[in-house]
Design an enzyme around this catalytic site. Structure first.
Site, PDB file in Angstrom:
ATOM      1  N   GLU A  60       0.828  -1.208   0.000  1.00 55.30           N
ATOM      2  CA  GLU A  60       0.000   0.000   0.000  1.00 55.30           C
ATOM      3  C   GLU A  60       0.861   1.256   0.000  1.00 55.30           C
ATOM      4  O   GLU A  60       1.777   1.405   0.812  1.00 55.30           O
ATOM      5  CB  GLU A  60      -0.903  -0.007   1.230  1.00 55.30           C
ATOM      6  CG  GLU A  60      -2.312   0.403   0.946  1.00 55.30           C
ATOM      7  CD  GLU A  60      -3.033  -0.551  -0.003  1.00 55.30           C
ATOM      8  OE1 GLU A  60      -3.176  -0.188  -1.199  1.00 55.30           O
ATOM      9  OE2 GLU A  60      -3.445  -1.624   0.428  1.00 55.30           O
ATOM     10  N   HIS A  61       0.573   2.150  -0.938  1.00 54.46           N
ATOM     11  CA  HIS A  61       1.290   3.411  -1.139  1.00 54.46           C
ATOM     12  C   HIS A  61       2.724   3.197  -1.602  1.00 54.46           C
ATOM     13  O   HIS A  61       3.518   4.137  -1.630  1.00 54.46           O
ATOM     14  CB  HIS A  61       1.259   4.274   0.134  1.00 54.46           C
ATOM     15  CG  HIS A  61      -0.086   4.886   0.394  1.00 54.46           C
ATOM     16  ND1 HIS A  61      -0.394   6.195   0.101  1.00 54.46           N
ATOM     17  CD2 HIS A  61      -1.226   4.354   0.908  1.00 54.46           C
ATOM     18  CE1 HIS A  61      -1.660   6.445   0.429  1.00 54.46           C
ATOM     19  NE2 HIS A  61      -2.184   5.333   0.917  1.00 54.46           N
ATOM     20  N   GLY A  68     -15.573   4.854  -3.532  1.00 51.44           N
ATOM     21  CA  GLY A  68     -15.062   5.386  -2.276  1.00 51.44           C
ATOM     22  C   GLY A  68     -14.688   4.331  -1.279  1.00 51.44           C
ATOM     23  O   GLY A  68     -14.455   4.630  -0.105  1.00 51.44           O
ATOM     24  N   LEU A 102     -11.636   0.074  -3.635  1.00 49.27           N
ATOM     25  CA  LEU A 102     -11.633  -1.062  -4.557  1.00 49.27           C
ATOM     26  C   LEU A 102     -11.444  -0.621  -6.006  1.00 49.27           C
ATOM     27  O   LEU A 102     -11.654  -1.391  -6.933  1.00 49.27           O
ATOM     28  CB  LEU A 102     -12.928  -1.858  -4.414  1.00 49.27           C
ATOM     29  CG  LEU A 102     -13.199  -2.429  -3.024  1.00 49.27           C
ATOM     30  CD1 LEU A 102     -14.536  -3.162  -2.998  1.00 49.27           C
ATOM     31  CD2 LEU A 102     -12.079  -3.356  -2.572  1.00 49.27           C
ATOM     32  N   SER A 103     -11.046   0.625  -6.187  1.00 49.99           N
ATOM     33  CA  SER A 103     -10.678   1.155  -7.512  1.00 49.99           C
ATOM     34  C   SER A 103     -11.847   1.225  -8.474  1.00 49.99           C
ATOM     35  O   SER A 103     -11.761   0.794  -9.623  1.00 49.99           O
ATOM     36  CB  SER A 103      -9.534   0.341  -8.122  1.00 49.99           C
ATOM     37  OG  SER A 103      -8.411   0.386  -7.299  1.00 49.99           O
ATOM     38  N   GLU A 139      -6.094   9.783 -14.280  1.00 53.73           N
ATOM     39  CA  GLU A 139      -6.181  10.100 -12.850  1.00 53.73           C
ATOM     40  C   GLU A 139      -5.345  11.327 -12.509  1.00 53.73           C
ATOM     41  O   GLU A 139      -5.794  12.222 -11.796  1.00 53.73           O
ATOM     42  CB  GLU A 139      -5.710   8.907 -12.021  1.00 53.73           C
ATOM     43  CG  GLU A 139      -6.636   7.712 -12.043  1.00 53.73           C
ATOM     44  CD  GLU A 139      -7.847   7.888 -11.131  1.00 53.73           C
ATOM     45  OE1 GLU A 139      -7.903   8.874 -10.376  1.00 53.73           O
ATOM     46  OE2 GLU A 139      -8.743   7.026 -11.196  1.00 53.73           O
ATOM     47  N   ASP A 147      -3.702   0.405  -9.617  1.00 58.63           N
ATOM     48  CA  ASP A 147      -5.109   0.089  -9.869  1.00 58.63           C
ATOM     49  C   ASP A 147      -5.340  -0.355 -11.306  1.00 58.63           C
ATOM     50  O   ASP A 147      -6.001  -1.372 -11.575  1.00 58.63           O
ATOM     51  CB  ASP A 147      -5.988   1.297  -9.553  1.00 58.63           C
ATOM     52  CG  ASP A 147      -5.906   1.700  -8.094  1.00 58.63           C
ATOM     53  OD1 ASP A 147      -5.431   0.893  -7.283  1.00 58.63           O
ATOM     54  OD2 ASP A 147      -6.311   2.837  -7.779  1.00 58.63           O
ATOM     55  N   TYR A 205      -4.182  11.554   1.105  1.00 57.80           N
ATOM     56  CA  TYR A 205      -3.424  10.790   0.119  1.00 57.80           C
ATOM     57  C   TYR A 205      -2.310  11.656  -0.469  1.00 57.80           C
ATOM     58  O   TYR A 205      -1.144  11.242  -0.534  1.00 57.80           O
ATOM     59  CB  TYR A 205      -4.357  10.290  -0.982  1.00 57.80           C
ATOM     60  CG  TYR A 205      -3.716   9.338  -1.968  1.00 57.80           C
ATOM     61  CD1 TYR A 205      -3.867   7.962  -1.842  1.00 57.80           C
ATOM     62  CD2 TYR A 205      -2.959   9.809  -3.036  1.00 57.80           C
ATOM     63  CE1 TYR A 205      -3.296   7.078  -2.752  1.00 57.80           C
ATOM     64  CE2 TYR A 205      -2.374   8.943  -3.950  1.00 57.80           C
ATOM     65  CZ  TYR A 205      -2.547   7.583  -3.804  1.00 57.80           C
ATOM     66  OH  TYR A 205      -1.971   6.727  -4.700  1.00 57.80           O
TER      67      TYR A 205
END
Length: 390
Positions: A41-42, A130, A133-134, A168, A180, A232
């Site tokens: 993650e990240h 939101g 889950l992309s 994005e 994603d 984020y």
């Protein structure tokens, strides 16, 4: 984005709805899945490693090209009003709401030299928005796959990944990496996608949950987030600051052995952000090895350690996610973690099939006791990536 429709729908039903709305059949129907990030993650925008898999919650689009420059778009959720735009006038300010995702793809294709034209599009999505889950990437990948076919652009799936990322970054304004879109476009049944975000090399890793009598239970906390704003972007900026202060191109360059020195050179907050990225990268690599050697039953501790790092070092969890994870672990989960960008969204729990109802009930009761909105539950299995289905 507004909440998506959650009921599954067949390709033919989507085509029939398109025909009802627009008065003629579509040229085809395409689908792209949402994703669960198993671990990592990240790390994507830090040139690191990730291990997502595609899920059976999907964005489905029916599309027909037009002879003019008009695009008409309508979806199964929100106010269900048709949006009509002139493709030739697209600019950042004209793309808002859910249509920013499909129209953003069109804008990026035009920037890349593709001769884009008008089209009619109907969208049905079962990916909760939101929730981490992309849902946005699923729309982008479904639309880019459709238009790639219809325009004859001949982009490879890996090139479509970058088109989704540009959408994005440049249109939506979310500073996301390639995780994603890679999961949505490169996935395969029964596998996770191991992705090196620096080299963009990837390979499939077996993730045979059913063979091990396991399930991944998704707990949607109903706490929504938005990548284009808030924490984020702050976390990404903090990572970039850490790399700059440590004189490395990205945090991917660092190993655990260098963390003691990093602690001396960084302020406490930046150090914790850096430590999460360094240790998370290693957890992804360890998870790939364990899956290959011992299968999914053995990865639980790595998932749980990932959550602890996101909670304590990266500080992107929330009370609802922490309660879902802790309660799942107390009631039979082999491992659990929040998944996605953080600040809400979903937790995942790796559970034996026989423990699913017990875990669901325990988390439900824990949320009720805390006087929080009841969470949603569903199980996911690794599925195929974006493709034409009609």
């Amino acid at each position: 984005m507004n909440a998506s429709a959650t009921q599954p729908i067949s390709a033919q039903n989507v085509a029939d709805t398109f025909a009802t709305v627009f008065g003629y059949p579509p040229d085809g129907v395409w689908v792209a899945p949402g994703r669960v990030n198993l671990i990592g993650e990240h790390t994507d925008y830090n040139d690191g490693f990730v291990l997502p898999f595609a899920i059976d919650r999907e964005a489905t689009v029916a599309v027909r090209l037009r002879a003019d420059q008009t695009a008409r778009l309508i979806s199964s959720y929100g106010d269900k009003k048709m949006v009509e735009v002139d493709i030739s006038t697209l600019s950042h300010g004209t793309m808002t709401g859910w249509t920013a995702y499909p129209l953003g793809v069109v804008w990026v294709l035009a920037q890349m030299g593709v001769e884009v034209g008008g089209f009619d599009l109907y969208l049905h999505s079962t990916v909760p928005s939101g929730a981490g889950l992309s849902s946005s990437a699923a729309i982008e990948c479904a639309v880019s796959t459709a238009l790639n076919d219809l325009y004859g652009a001949q982009f490879s799936p890996k090139e479509l990944v970058l088109i989704g990322q540009r959408t994005e970054n440049e249109v939506v304004g979310a500073p996301t990496g390639i995780l994603d879109q890679s999961a949505s476009l490169l996935a395969s049944d029964g596998h996770a996608v191991f992705l090196d975000c620096r080299t963009r090399e990837s390979h499939l890793v077996p993730l045979d949950l059913s063979g091990a009598a396991l399930r991944i239970l998704v707990v949607d906390t109903k706490v929504t987030h938005a990548h284009a704003t808030g924490g984020y972007a702050e976390r990404r900026a903090s990572c970039e600051l850490g790399a700059q202060m440590l004189d490395v191109p990205s945090l991917r360059e660092l190993t655990a052995a260098q963390l003691p020195e990093a602690a001396l050179r960084l302020d406490a907050v930046t150090y914790r952000r850096v430590r999460h990225i360094v240790t998370e990268n290693q957890r992804v690599l360890d998870t790939v090895v364990v899956l290959d050697d011992a299968g999914p039953t053995a990865i639980g501790a790595l998932l749980t350690a990932s959550h602890s790092s996101m909670r304590d070092d990266f500080e992107i969890s929330c009370a609802e996610l922490d309660l879902a994870v802790a309660t799942a672990l107390e009631n039979g989960a082999l491992g659990a973690r929040m998944t996605g960008g953080g600040f809400g969204g979903c937790a995942i729990a790796l559970i034996p099939e026989a423990e699913e109802l017990k875990v669901r009930d325990a988390v439900d009761r824990a949320f009720a006791k805390a006087n929080w909105q009841a969470p949603d539950f569903f199980t996911v299995s690794p599925g195929p990536g974006a493709r034409r289905i009609l």
